[in-house]
Write a protein that holds these residues in place. Structure first.
Motif, PDB file in Angstrom:
ATOM      1  N   GLU A 114       0.826  -1.213   0.000  1.00 37.78           N
ATOM      2  CA  GLU A 114       0.000   0.000   0.000  1.00 37.78           C
ATOM      3  C   GLU A 114       0.855   1.255   0.000  1.00 37.78           C
ATOM      4  O   GLU A 114       0.540   2.243  -0.650  1.00 37.78           O
ATOM      5  CB  GLU A 114      -0.914   0.009   1.221  1.00 37.78           C
ATOM      6  N   ILE A 115       1.927   1.191   0.770  1.00 35.90           N
ATOM      7  CA  ILE A 115       2.809   2.354   0.829  1.00 35.90           C
ATOM      8  C   ILE A 115       3.395   2.625  -0.556  1.00 35.90           C
ATOM      9  O   ILE A 115       3.404   3.740  -1.045  1.00 35.90           O
ATOM     10  CB  ILE A 115       3.947   2.131   1.848  1.00 35.90           C
ATOM     11  N   TRP A 116       3.824   1.546  -1.192  1.00 33.92           N
ATOM     12  CA  TRP A 116       4.435   1.720  -2.505  1.00 33.92           C
ATOM     13  C   TRP A 116       3.417   2.227  -3.530  1.00 33.92           C
ATOM     14  O   TRP A 116       3.707   3.056  -4.373  1.00 33.92           O
ATOM     15  CB  TRP A 116       5.108   0.417  -2.958  1.00 33.92           C
ATOM     16  N   GLN A 117       2.203   1.723  -3.429  1.00 35.54           N
ATOM     17  CA  GLN A 117       1.137   2.204  -4.322  1.00 35.54           C
ATOM     18  C   GLN A 117       0.963   3.705  -4.166  1.00 35.54           C
ATOM     19  O   GLN A 117       0.754   4.427  -5.124  1.00 35.54           O
ATOM     20  CB  GLN A 117      -0.201   1.546  -3.962  1.00 35.54           C
ATOM     21  N   SER A 118       1.047   4.122  -2.923  1.00 32.03           N
ATOM     22  CA  SER A 118       0.832   5.535  -2.674  1.00 32.03           C
ATOM     23  C   SER A 118       1.988   6.375  -3.199  1.00 32.03           C
ATOM     24  O   SER A 118       1.801   7.459  -3.752  1.00 32.03           O
ATOM     25  CB  SER A 118       0.631   5.733  -1.179  1.00 32.03           C
ATOM     26  N   VAL A 119       3.201   5.850  -3.039  1.00 29.43           N
ATOM     27  CA  VAL A 119       4.363   6.538  -3.605  1.00 29.43           C
ATOM     28  C   VAL A 119       4.200   6.625  -5.132  1.00 29.43           C
ATOM     29  O   VAL A 119       4.382   7.679  -5.735  1.00 29.43           O
ATOM     30  CB  VAL A 119       5.668   5.797  -3.239  1.00 29.43           C
ATOM     31  N   LEU A 120       3.815   5.495  -5.719  1.00 30.52           N
ATOM     32  CA  LEU A 120       3.646   5.476  -7.181  1.00 30.52           C
ATOM     33  C   LEU A 120       2.590   6.481  -7.622  1.00 30.52           C
ATOM     34  O   LEU A 120       2.760   7.189  -8.612  1.00 30.52           O
ATOM     35  CB  LEU A 120       3.263   4.076  -7.655  1.00 30.52           C
ATOM     36  N   ALA A 121       1.509   6.539  -6.851  1.00 30.85           N
ATOM     37  CA  ALA A 121       0.430   7.456  -7.219  1.00 30.85           C
ATOM     38  C   ALA A 121       0.951   8.889  -7.256  1.00 30.85           C
ATOM     39  O   ALA A 121       0.564   9.679  -8.109  1.00 30.85           O
ATOM     40  CB  ALA A 121      -0.724   7.329  -6.236  1.00 30.85           C
ATOM     41  N   GLN A 122       1.856   9.208  -6.339  1.00 38.71           N
ATOM     42  CA  GLN A 122       2.379  10.576  -6.319  1.00 38.71           C
ATOM     43  C   GLN A 122       3.403  10.816  -7.417  1.00 38.71           C
ATOM     44  O   GLN A 122       3.452  11.881  -8.019  1.00 38.71           O
ATOM     45  CB  GLN A 122       2.992  10.887  -4.953  1.00 38.71           C
ATOM     46  N   ILE A 123       4.214   9.793  -7.666  1.00 38.74           N
ATOM     47  CA  ILE A 123       5.211   9.949  -8.720  1.00 38.74           C
ATOM     48  C   ILE A 123       4.529  10.097 -10.070  1.00 38.74           C
ATOM     49  O   ILE A 123       4.947  10.871 -10.927  1.00 38.74           O
ATOM     50  CB  ILE A 123       6.176   8.751  -8.719  1.00 38.74           C
ATOM     51  N   GLN A 124       3.442   9.391 -10.188  1.00 38.95           N
ATOM     52  CA  GLN A 124       2.703   9.442 -11.438  1.00 38.95           C
ATOM     53  C   GLN A 124       2.243  10.858 -11.771  1.00 38.95           C
ATOM     54  O   GLN A 124       2.087  11.222 -12.934  1.00 38.95           O
ATOM     55  CB  GLN A 124       1.493   8.537 -11.281  1.00 38.95           C
ATOM     56  N   GLN A 180      18.183   5.682  -8.806  1.00 41.03           N
ATOM     57  CA  GLN A 180      19.142   6.255  -7.870  1.00 41.03           C
ATOM     58  C   GLN A 180      19.499   7.682  -8.254  1.00 41.03           C
ATOM     59  O   GLN A 180      19.560   8.571  -7.424  1.00 41.03           O
ATOM     60  CB  GLN A 180      20.421   5.421  -7.860  1.00 41.03           C
ATOM     61  N   GLN A 181      19.725   7.860  -9.568  1.00 42.79           N
ATOM     62  CA  GLN A 181      20.180   9.173 -10.009  1.00 42.79           C
ATOM     63  C   GLN A 181      19.066  10.200 -10.129  1.00 42.79           C
ATOM     64  O   GLN A 181      19.254  11.364  -9.805  1.00 42.79           O
ATOM     65  CB  GLN A 181      20.896   9.044 -11.356  1.00 42.79           C
ATOM     66  N   LYS A 182      17.921   9.760 -10.619  1.00 42.81           N
ATOM     67  CA  LYS A 182      16.898  10.743 -10.965  1.00 42.81           C
ATOM     68  C   LYS A 182      15.725  10.804  -9.984  1.00 42.81           C
ATOM     69  O   LYS A 182      15.001  11.781  -9.950  1.00 42.81           O
ATOM     70  CB  LYS A 182      16.325  10.447 -12.364  1.00 42.81           C
ATOM     71  N   TYR A 183      15.488   9.723  -9.286  1.00 39.46           N
ATOM     72  CA  TYR A 183      14.268   9.707  -8.484  1.00 39.46           C
ATOM     73  C   TYR A 183      14.513   9.530  -6.990  1.00 39.46           C
ATOM     74  O   TYR A 183      13.566   9.536  -6.219  1.00 39.46           O
ATOM     75  CB  TYR A 183      13.321   8.602  -8.977  1.00 39.46           C
ATOM     76  N   ASN A 184      15.773   9.337  -6.623  1.00 41.01           N
ATOM     77  CA  ASN A 184      16.042   9.012  -5.231  1.00 41.01           C
ATOM     78  C   ASN A 184      15.462  10.048  -4.261  1.00 41.01           C
ATOM     79  O   ASN A 184      14.743   9.708  -3.320  1.00 41.01           O
ATOM     80  CB  ASN A 184      17.552   8.870  -5.022  1.00 41.01           C
ATOM     81  N   LYS A 185      15.775  11.305  -4.540  1.00 40.40           N
ATOM     82  CA  LYS A 185      15.315  12.378  -3.659  1.00 40.40           C
ATOM     83  C   LYS A 185      13.798  12.412  -3.569  1.00 40.40           C
ATOM     84  O   LYS A 185      13.225  12.542  -2.490  1.00 40.40           O
ATOM     85  CB  LYS A 185      15.796  13.727  -4.218  1.00 40.40           C
ATOM     86  N   THR A 186      13.183  12.313  -4.725  1.00 39.96           N
ATOM     87  CA  THR A 186      11.723  12.382  -4.776  1.00 39.96           C
ATOM     88  C   THR A 186      11.091  11.249  -3.981  1.00 39.96           C
ATOM     89  O   THR A 186      10.176  11.466  -3.183  1.00 39.96           O
ATOM     90  CB  THR A 186      11.258  12.270  -6.248  1.00 39.96           C
ATOM     91  N   ILE A 187      11.594  10.046  -4.207  1.00 37.37           N
ATOM     92  CA  ILE A 187      11.015   8.889  -3.514  1.00 37.37           C
ATOM     93  C   ILE A 187      11.186   9.048  -2.003  1.00 37.37           C
ATOM     94  O   ILE A 187      10.262   8.826  -1.225  1.00 37.37           O
ATOM     95  CB  ILE A 187      11.662   7.572  -4.006  1.00 37.37           C
TER      96      ILE A 187
END
Ligand code: ADP
Ligand code: MG
Length: 448
Positions: free
Chosen positions: A5-15, A54-61
């Motif tokens: 669920e946590i990952w789904q929520s992260v994905l929803a925001q990244i999307q 690692q390079q492009k999304y690490n901070k965001t995640i």
């Protein structure tokens, strides 16, 4: 709350922040493989994705995870097969595959439609009612009434949802009809590829076979002459056979640059409707509908806050709600107002917020056709008093300015004057009437 669920929520925001193509490329087959003592391990399918994340999304995640769970300390990536999969439904399939799915990626192979977009979860308001009415006519009599049906509007306002809902509805009502949804970007790349492979005739006959063709974001045809030529051919074949064509775009046909005249006139030959911006009430209605769908409820204060600050994009409204839902699941309680503000601060960007005191003053003065000097003066003339009180009210309501500050701003008045103005407008608003509309209109202008 579970890792999934946590990952789904992260994905929803990244999307919300990435294009669909990037999202699918980098986040398919990813998941949280462990979560212990503030250390999060994300499993990825290969080293390419690992490096990229690692390079492009690490901070965001990391930022998103911390928003959900402040205790998160570090993030690492691990290569592993499996995880989030694209699920393609096959006709003979009995039970759904066991792996985790992200709804966005749940696509029917034959039609290319996502079942999550339908009319039962499509909110209709004055901003999209014409488009909706045309869509209703189309799903009742595909190919018979409005052909093509061309709908245009800004980002995140429901064009894709509408096209897909039309497709899903036709499939439901006319199971024999062959329906196909295609993003124009995909169509363009298919044309280029099949020209290269000498398969263009196959591609054309593939598309000519459909009873209903839904083509999304047609503005991507701009400047692509060869693709326009092939599309023109497909369009005509379908059109002559009374097959339904539905097209979306971010702008009207006239405004698409480098589009051949013959295609433009084809696009203009059916019905054209636009989707504009939802007003405050509709934004609230959308939030309520989505909250209900997710089985949660939030106070009016919270929903008002979201609807006031997110104005131009329904996808973002939904994103804000998802963040709160995740918080609620994680913490087993509804977030209080301060927490909500904290949780949504990434989403409610500065440009979404009222820019400044100056903007409010300027907008109010312009709205009532007086000068800023008159608005800020000490004059007791009736035509200045009301606008002044409204400006004070808005400074308090929208920017949370202190009463002494507001008093000083308006001709060095005492803070009690500011409090009085604020209370007066608040009371008047409760009584309804013209003032409600006026303030709504002023707010629209302040935020636009
Ligand atoms: P567009 O294609 O115009 O950029 P989308 O169709 O992708 O926008 O819509 C963005 C998000 O907002 C989607 O999740 C969609 O389901 C939701 N949405 C858009 N319009 C509506 C609506 N009228 N009612 C409910 N949800 C909507
Ligand atoms: Mg879209």
């Amino acid at each position: 709350m579970e890792k999934e669920e946590i990952w789904q929520s992260v994905l929803a925001q990244i999307q919300l922040m990435t294009s669909p193509a990037n999202f699918a490329t980098w986040f398919q087959n990813t998941k949280i493989s462990s979560l212990e003592n503030g250390r999060v391990v994300i499993s990825v399918p290969n080293s390419f994705v690992k490096e990229w994340l690692q390079q492009k999304y690490n901070k965001t995640i990391l930022k998103i995870l911390r928003g959900l769970m402040p205790e998160v300390k570090e993030l690492s990536y691990q290569i592993e097969k499996g995880g989030l999969k694209v699920v393609e439904k096959k006709d003979e399939e009995v039970s759904p595959p066991a792996q985790l799915t992200f709804q966005e990626l749940e696509i029917d192979k034959k039609t290319n439609l996502n079942p999550k977009y339908n009319f039962s979860n499509f909110v209709v308001g004055s901003f999209n009612e014409l488009a909706y009415a045309a869509a209703m006519a189309v799903v009742k009599n595909p190919g018979q009434v409005y052909n093509p049906f061309f709908v245009y509007g800004g980002v995140g306002l429901g064009k894709t949802h509408l096209l897909q809902a039309i497709g899903n509805e036709i499939v439901k009502n006319f199971p024999k009809k062959r329906v196909r949804y295609v993003p124009c970007e995909k169509f363009v790349s298919d044309v280029i590829l099949s020209i290269k492979n000498h398969q263009i005739e196959n591609l054309k006959s593939f598309y000519q076979n459909f009873d209903v063709l839904l083509i999304d974001d047609i503005q991507f045809l701009s400047g692509k002459e060869k693709t326009q030529e092939e599309f023109f051919y497909i369009f005509n074949t379908l059109y002559e056979k009374n097959r339904q064509i539905v097209i979306s775009s971010d702008r009207p046909p006239k405004a698409i640059p480098a589009l051949t005249e013959r295609l433009r006139s084809r696009f203009e030959g059916g019905i054209i409707t636009d989707i504009s911006l939802p007003d405050f009430e509709t934004r609230l209605a959308i939030l309520r509908a989505k909250a209900e769908e997710k089985g949660v409820s939030f106070s009016d204060e919270i929903l008002n806050y979201i609807a006031t600050n997110i104005r131009k994009n329904i996808r973002e409204l939904e994103g804000a709600l998802n963040i709160l839902v995740t918080y609620q699941k994680l913490n087993k309680k509804v977030p209080d107002f301060q927490t909500v503000k904290q949780l949504l601060k990434n989403l409610i960007s500065p440009q979404n917020k009222v820019s400044s005191v100056k903007k409010i003053i300027k907008t109010v003065a312009e709205f009532y056709e007086i000068s800023e000097k008159e608005l800020l003066s000490n004059s007791r003339r009736k035509e200045y008093v009301k606008p002044r009180q409204i400006a004070m009210y808005l400074l308090r309501e929208e920017l949370k300015c202190s009463f002494p500050f507001i008093g000083r701003k308006f001709g060095g008045k005492d803070h009690t004057t500011a409090i009085h103005a604020y209370n007066k407008i608040n009371e008047d608003l409760k009584r309804g009437g013209d003032l409600v509309e006026e303030i709504k209109e002023i707010k629209e202008r302040i935020f636009s």
